[in-house]
Design a protein around this motif. Structure first.
Motif, PDB file in Angstrom:
ATOM      1  N   HIS A  45       0.832  -1.205   0.000  1.00 46.94           N
ATOM      2  CA  HIS A  45       0.000   0.000   0.000  1.00 46.94           C
ATOM      3  C   HIS A  45       0.867   1.256   0.000  1.00 46.94           C
ATOM      4  O   HIS A  45       0.653   2.169  -0.817  1.00 46.94           O
ATOM      5  CB  HIS A  45      -0.918   0.012   1.215  1.00 46.94           C
ATOM      6  N   HIS A  46       1.831   1.306   0.910  1.00 47.74           N
ATOM      7  CA  HIS A  46       2.667   2.508   1.003  1.00 47.74           C
ATOM      8  C   HIS A  46       3.580   2.659  -0.209  1.00 47.74           C
ATOM      9  O   HIS A  46       3.909   3.785  -0.600  1.00 47.74           O
ATOM     10  CB  HIS A  46       3.476   2.487   2.299  1.00 47.74           C
ATOM     11  N   SER A  47       3.970   1.558  -0.803  1.00 47.65           N
ATOM     12  CA  SER A  47       4.764   1.626  -2.023  1.00 47.65           C
ATOM     13  C   SER A  47       3.944   2.217  -3.163  1.00 47.65           C
ATOM     14  O   SER A  47       4.377   3.155  -3.851  1.00 47.65           O
ATOM     15  CB  SER A  47       5.260   0.222  -2.391  1.00 47.65           C
ATOM     16  N   ASP A  48       2.722   1.696  -3.364  1.00 41.92           N
ATOM     17  CA  ASP A  48       1.854   2.192  -4.436  1.00 41.92           C
ATOM     18  C   ASP A  48       1.450   3.645  -4.195  1.00 41.92           C
ATOM     19  O   ASP A  48       1.350   4.454  -5.132  1.00 41.92           O
ATOM     20  CB  ASP A  48       0.592   1.334  -4.539  1.00 41.92           C
ATOM     21  N   GLU A  49       1.221   3.989  -2.934  1.00 40.56           N
ATOM     22  CA  GLU A  49       0.764   5.332  -2.591  1.00 40.56           C
ATOM     23  C   GLU A  49       1.852   6.381  -2.805  1.00 40.56           C
ATOM     24  O   GLU A  49       1.564   7.514  -3.230  1.00 40.56           O
ATOM     25  CB  GLU A  49       0.303   5.363  -1.138  1.00 40.56           C
ATOM     26  N   VAL A 151       8.641  -0.576 -18.195  1.00 44.58           N
ATOM     27  CA  VAL A 151       8.801  -0.275 -16.777  1.00 44.58           C
ATOM     28  C   VAL A 151       8.388   1.172 -16.569  1.00 44.58           C
ATOM     29  O   VAL A 151       8.852   2.073 -17.277  1.00 44.58           O
ATOM     30  CB  VAL A 151      10.256  -0.495 -16.312  1.00 44.58           C
ATOM     31  N   SER A 152       7.526   1.425 -15.610  1.00 45.32           N
ATOM     32  CA  SER A 152       6.853   2.720 -15.509  1.00 45.32           C
ATOM     33  C   SER A 152       7.803   3.905 -15.403  1.00 45.32           C
ATOM     34  O   SER A 152       7.602   4.927 -16.069  1.00 45.32           O
ATOM     35  CB  SER A 152       5.886   2.719 -14.317  1.00 45.32           C
ATOM     36  N   GLN A 158       2.494   5.659 -14.977  1.00 43.10           N
ATOM     37  CA  GLN A 158       2.438   4.440 -14.178  1.00 43.10           C
ATOM     38  C   GLN A 158       0.999   3.963 -14.099  1.00 43.10           C
ATOM     39  O   GLN A 158       0.058   4.748 -14.252  1.00 43.10           O
ATOM     40  CB  GLN A 158       2.997   4.683 -12.779  1.00 43.10           C
ATOM     41  N   LYS A 159       0.840   2.661 -13.895  1.00 44.35           N
ATOM     42  CA  LYS A 159      -0.503   2.141 -13.650  1.00 44.35           C
ATOM     43  C   LYS A 159      -1.039   2.755 -12.364  1.00 44.35           C
ATOM     44  O   LYS A 159      -0.282   2.929 -11.415  1.00 44.35           O
ATOM     45  CB  LYS A 159      -0.453   0.610 -13.509  1.00 44.35           C
ATOM     46  N   ASN A 188      -4.544  -0.874  -9.530  1.00 47.95           N
ATOM     47  CA  ASN A 188      -3.587  -0.537 -10.583  1.00 47.95           C
ATOM     48  C   ASN A 188      -3.808  -1.345 -11.858  1.00 47.95           C
ATOM     49  O   ASN A 188      -3.748  -0.801 -12.970  1.00 47.95           O
ATOM     50  CB  ASN A 188      -2.154  -0.775 -10.088  1.00 47.95           C
ATOM     51  N   ASP A 189      -4.023  -2.636 -11.698  1.00 45.48           N
ATOM     52  CA  ASP A 189      -4.046  -3.529 -12.848  1.00 45.48           C
ATOM     53  C   ASP A 189      -5.425  -3.641 -13.484  1.00 45.48           C
ATOM     54  O   ASP A 189      -5.576  -3.447 -14.693  1.00 45.48           O
ATOM     55  CB  ASP A 189      -3.548  -4.920 -12.432  1.00 45.48           C
TER      56      ASP A 189
END
Length: 235
Positions: A45-49, A151-152, A158-159, A188-189
């Motif tokens: 979660h924190h990575s995506d956020e 790669v984003s 980014q997704k 994301n996906d």
């Protein structure tokens, strides 16, 4: 009719929890086995956020990496760790990622799709060097040419942003509604792909619950279901 398949990487083509679990046990051994899955979810979660802050130049990559593990531990009421500790965790985590391997059911699926001459591709979020290293470690070029991997960080998108899917359409010569995206992250996906007009297979092997009705075209809950689903689509 689906004519092409594009895959996510993290926790879709390999079990991302295992290297994370190994790194936690080495660096933060007080984390209980019972909390490991929840800690992993908070970490994702924190990575995506916060990765968008890296993309926007607001944070350094090191800032994000130190924050995501320290905040995840804080979420579960574990003692605070310093930024230095967070970066040490990242170092050990990366060492563990050197040992990742393609899940056997994913390998079988890629073999089947290649035999069926289905065009394949990759879209993965994350830092260019870090994700490219994973792509090599997983030996994905056996089935997917490097020019069909995105790669984003290298794109500026980014997704779940639709622009990264549209970029893949252009680079991979895809037609949106004839392309299936396979990924584990619903936001994301699945929502990203559907927002770009693609079809989506939610690889929900962590059995996440969402509010409201699903918007995906397919949902599976285990690696063992991946090959049989692709056979049903393409055979």
């Amino acid at each position: 009719m689906i004519k092409s398949v594009v895959f996510d990487v993290d926790d879709t083509m390999y079990d991302q929890q295992q290297p994370f679990r190994n790194a936690v046990k080495k660096v933060v051994p007080l984390v209980s086995d019972e909390d490991m899955v929840t800690l992993y979810h908070r970490f994702r979660h924190h990575s995506d956020e916060n990765f968008p802050k890296v993309m926007a130049g607001m944070w350094t990559l090191e800032d994000m990496r130190a924050h995501r593990i320290s905040q995840s531990l804080k979420d579960l009421d574990y003692p605070h760790i310093t930024s230095e500790d967070g970066l040490y965790f990242q170092q050990i985590y990366e060492e563990e990622l050197n040992n990742i391997h393609l899940h056997e059911e994913v390998r079988k699926t890629l073999v089947f799709l290649a035999e069926m001459n289905i065009p394949l591709g990759i879209i993965t979020n994350g830092p260019t060097d870090h994700q490219t290293k994973k792509l090599h470690q997983l030996q994905l070029s056996t089935w997917i040419p490097s020019q069909r991997m995105i790669v984003s960080q290298a794109t500026g998108y980014q997704k779940p942003e639709k622009e990264i899917f549209q970029l893949a359409e252009k680079r991979f010569n895809l037609i949106a509604n004839e392309t299936l995206y396979v990924g584990d992250n619903y936001d994301n996906d699945v929502l990203g792909a559907k927002g770009a007009g693609w079809q989506a297979l939610w690889f929900n092997h962590r059995e996440r619950k969402i509010d409201g009705s699903l918007t995906c075209d397919f949902e599976i809950t285990s690696f063992d279901q991946l090959l049989e689903t692709m056979k049903a689509i393409f055979s």
